[in-house]
Design an enzyme around this catalytic site. Structure first.
Site, PDB file in Angstrom:
ATOM      1  N   GLU A 275       0.734 -38.890  28.747  1.00  0.00           N
ATOM      2  CA  GLU A 275       2.025 -38.340  28.331  1.00  0.00           C
ATOM      3  C   GLU A 275       1.865 -36.919  27.788  1.00  0.00           C
ATOM      4  OE1 GLU A 275       5.130 -39.723  28.849  1.00  0.00           O
ATOM      5  OE2 GLU A 275       3.835 -40.983  30.089  1.00  0.00           O
ATOM      6  N   TRP A 278       1.974 -34.614  30.629  1.00  0.00           N
ATOM      7  CA  TRP A 278       3.300 -34.194  31.076  1.00  0.00           C
ATOM      8  C   TRP A 278       3.763 -32.957  30.305  1.00  0.00           C
ATOM      9  CZ3 TRP A 278       6.360 -35.295  35.111  1.00  0.00           C
ATOM     10  CH2 TRP A 278       6.059 -36.430  35.864  1.00  0.00           C
ATOM     11  N   TRP A 306      28.774 -30.539  41.830  1.00  0.00           N
ATOM     12  CA  TRP A 306      28.899 -31.080  40.474  1.00  0.00           C
ATOM     13  C   TRP A 306      30.383 -31.209  40.147  1.00  0.00           C
ATOM     14  CZ3 TRP A 306      24.407 -32.729  38.714  1.00  0.00           C
ATOM     15  CH2 TRP A 306      23.234 -32.077  39.107  1.00  0.00           C
ATOM     16  N   TRP A 383      15.339 -32.621  31.939  1.00  0.00           N
ATOM     17  CA  TRP A 383      16.677 -32.651  32.517  1.00  0.00           C
ATOM     18  C   TRP A 383      16.635 -32.474  34.030  1.00  0.00           C
ATOM     19  CZ3 TRP A 383      21.201 -34.349  30.974  1.00  0.00           C
ATOM     20  CH2 TRP A 383      21.347 -34.644  29.611  1.00  0.00           C
TER      21      TRP A 383
END
Length: 472
Positions: A275, A278, A306, A383
């Site tokens: 992790e 990442w 969108w 995101w």
């Protein structure tokens, strides 16, 4: 003794402080300085929650320095003028700092380094943030990675971490300089003080970071592989804000985990270090693709359909009033603590980008302002990963079902009940989707939204249709 400015930024610690260590080993008296210049961060100046944490972290650093006989000189920008004044007033011959990797500050720092060196000042910068510099890893063709697994495989093969370094108990006393301001004068605390509930959950500063690491190693580490996805359990390290503000070095964390590694917990140690990998990957991407905080990495989505943002619906999402309990729980946890469990972040983001079909920047900006661990590299990666628009992304057609996600990772709805207390009177199985039991929900949870902002099945189908159209 000669003097060197040690410029603190996102490295608010004394142990494992490469810039401080270099100044001491070169025989300089360190002059610790902090320059507040948020306007130089470009479009991503620090958000309110970050500022609230920074206020306390700076206070902790100031106290640590004073206990060692030193002091923190705080001033305001512009940075180039502030450094010039500090050099002139102190007579320092050198400036040492640890590198930042955000696009705006990288360009600024490079220009500063050139100008100061040309004027005869010794300038050195160091890696105080990462296991690897963003430019250290390259594919066989010499380009940047866009997929995590080969990036991390290469990184593991080349992992060479510095040994931990403990700062001296006493530091040389720096000169007193004119032009300093108090930490309070920086105006970092929110008005009104909506952050006050944060500090029941956090201790900003280096001491708090070390304590959080010890608590993790003694507890949650030993079930990390499974429990890290369970928001109803204490299954993560909660080190992310400490790492973001540089209150603890990532290599000290890895060394501590390696020392604590046993046959019984080895797979959990490996999972946690992965992790951290990442985090390294996020900085690698930000360096090589500096446009991505504002633009899709995948050009396929440049003309994606969108949905037009409905302000009322966006506010309902921000405030945890979507009518989907696990989504609302996450957003209320965020508001109350400045933090959201990582699994829930993915669910919350998927709901915004897929079911509401709002551009991921709407969520990224909200997280940026409300997370105490808001980090440009990680926020951007997270995101775009969920939206399906970035590197190594979850495919856009993968739409998290927030009900089944909650049932899997919060099986007794304890996390939901904690953060959405108006649902506590409902039986457990009804807490996941109260709209499916409208009469019971009306009687036992009258203050909760009767229906989700968007029907989950309809939202999913609309998202898939928009994706199919973009491919065509």
């Amino acid at each position: 003794m000669s003097l060197a400015l040690v410029w603190f930024r996102h490295d608010l610690r004394l142990d494992d402080q490469p810039a401080l260590r270099a100044a001491l080993e070169a025989g300089h008296t360190p002059v610790p300085v902090y320059i507040h210049a948020p306007e130089e961060e470009g479009a991503w100046a620090p958000g309110a929650a970050s500022d609230a944490w920074r206020h306390r972290s700076l206070q902790a650093l100031q106290q640590e320095l004073e206990q060692r006989g030193s002091a923190l000189h705080v001033c305001t920008g512009p940075t180039d003028g502030a450094l010039d004044r500090l050099l002139r007033r102190s007579g320092a011959q050198a400036v040492f700092w640890n590198r930042k990797y955000e696009p705006a500050t990288q360009a600024r720092d490079a220009a500063l380094k050139r100008r100061l060196r040309e004027s005869g000042v010794e300038v050195e910068s160091f890696n105080g943030t990462l296991m690897f510099e963003p430019w250290d890893m390259a594919t066989q063709s010499g380009g940047p990675y866009k997929v995590f697994t080969p990036f991390w495989k290469n990184a593991q093969a080349n992992l060479r971490l510095p040994a931990p370094w403990t700062a001296p108990v006493r530091l040389p006393e720096p000169p007193t300089l004119d032009g300093h301001v108090s930490i309070d004068a920086l105006g970092l605390q929110p008005r009104p003080r909506w952050d006050e509930s944060f500090w029941e959950h956090w201790q900003p500063g280096e001491a708090g970071a070390h304590e959080a690491l010890e608590i993790f190693i003694d507890g949650a580490l030993n079930g990390y592989s499974e429990d890290r996805d369970r928001p109803d359990r204490i299954g993560t390290s909660r080190l992310s804000p400490h790492l973001h503000f540089g209150e603890i070095a990532v290599w000290r964390v890895v060394h501590a985990l390696q020392q604590a590694c046993t046959a019984a917990n080895a797979r959990h140690v490996d999972a946690y270090v992965r992790e951290l990998g990442w985090r390294e990957f996020a900085y690698h991407l930000l360096h090589h693709f500096p446009q991505t905080p504002n633009e899709n990495l995948n050009p396929r989505f440049e003309h994606f359909n969108w949905a037009r943002v409905d302000d009322a619906a966006l506010r309902a999402w921000q405030q945890g009033r979507t009518g989907v309990p696990i989504v609302d729980a996450g957003l209320r946890e965020l508001w109350a603590t400045g933090y959201m469990h990582n699994r829930v972040r993915m669910i919350v983001a998927s709901y915004l980008c897929k079911h509401l079909r709002y551009h991921w920047l709407e969520g990224a900006r909200w997280f940026w302002d409300t997370l105490v661990d808001a980090d440009l590299a990680n926020n951007t990666l997270g995101w775009q990963w969920t939206a399906g628009t970035g590197a190594d992304a979850s495919p856009y057609f993968r739409v998290f079902n927030p009900v089944t996600q909650a049932q899997r990772f919060d099986p007794k709805a304890e996390y939901i009940a904690r953060w959405v207390p108006e649902l506590q009177a409902l039986p457990v199985k009804e807490r996941f989707a109260p709209w499916l039991s409208p009469e019971l929900a009306q009687r036992l949870a009258p203050d909760y939204p009767r229906q989700p902002l968007v029907d989950l099945a309809e939202g999913r189908e609309a998202a898939l249709a928009a994706y199919a159209a973009s491919k065509d």
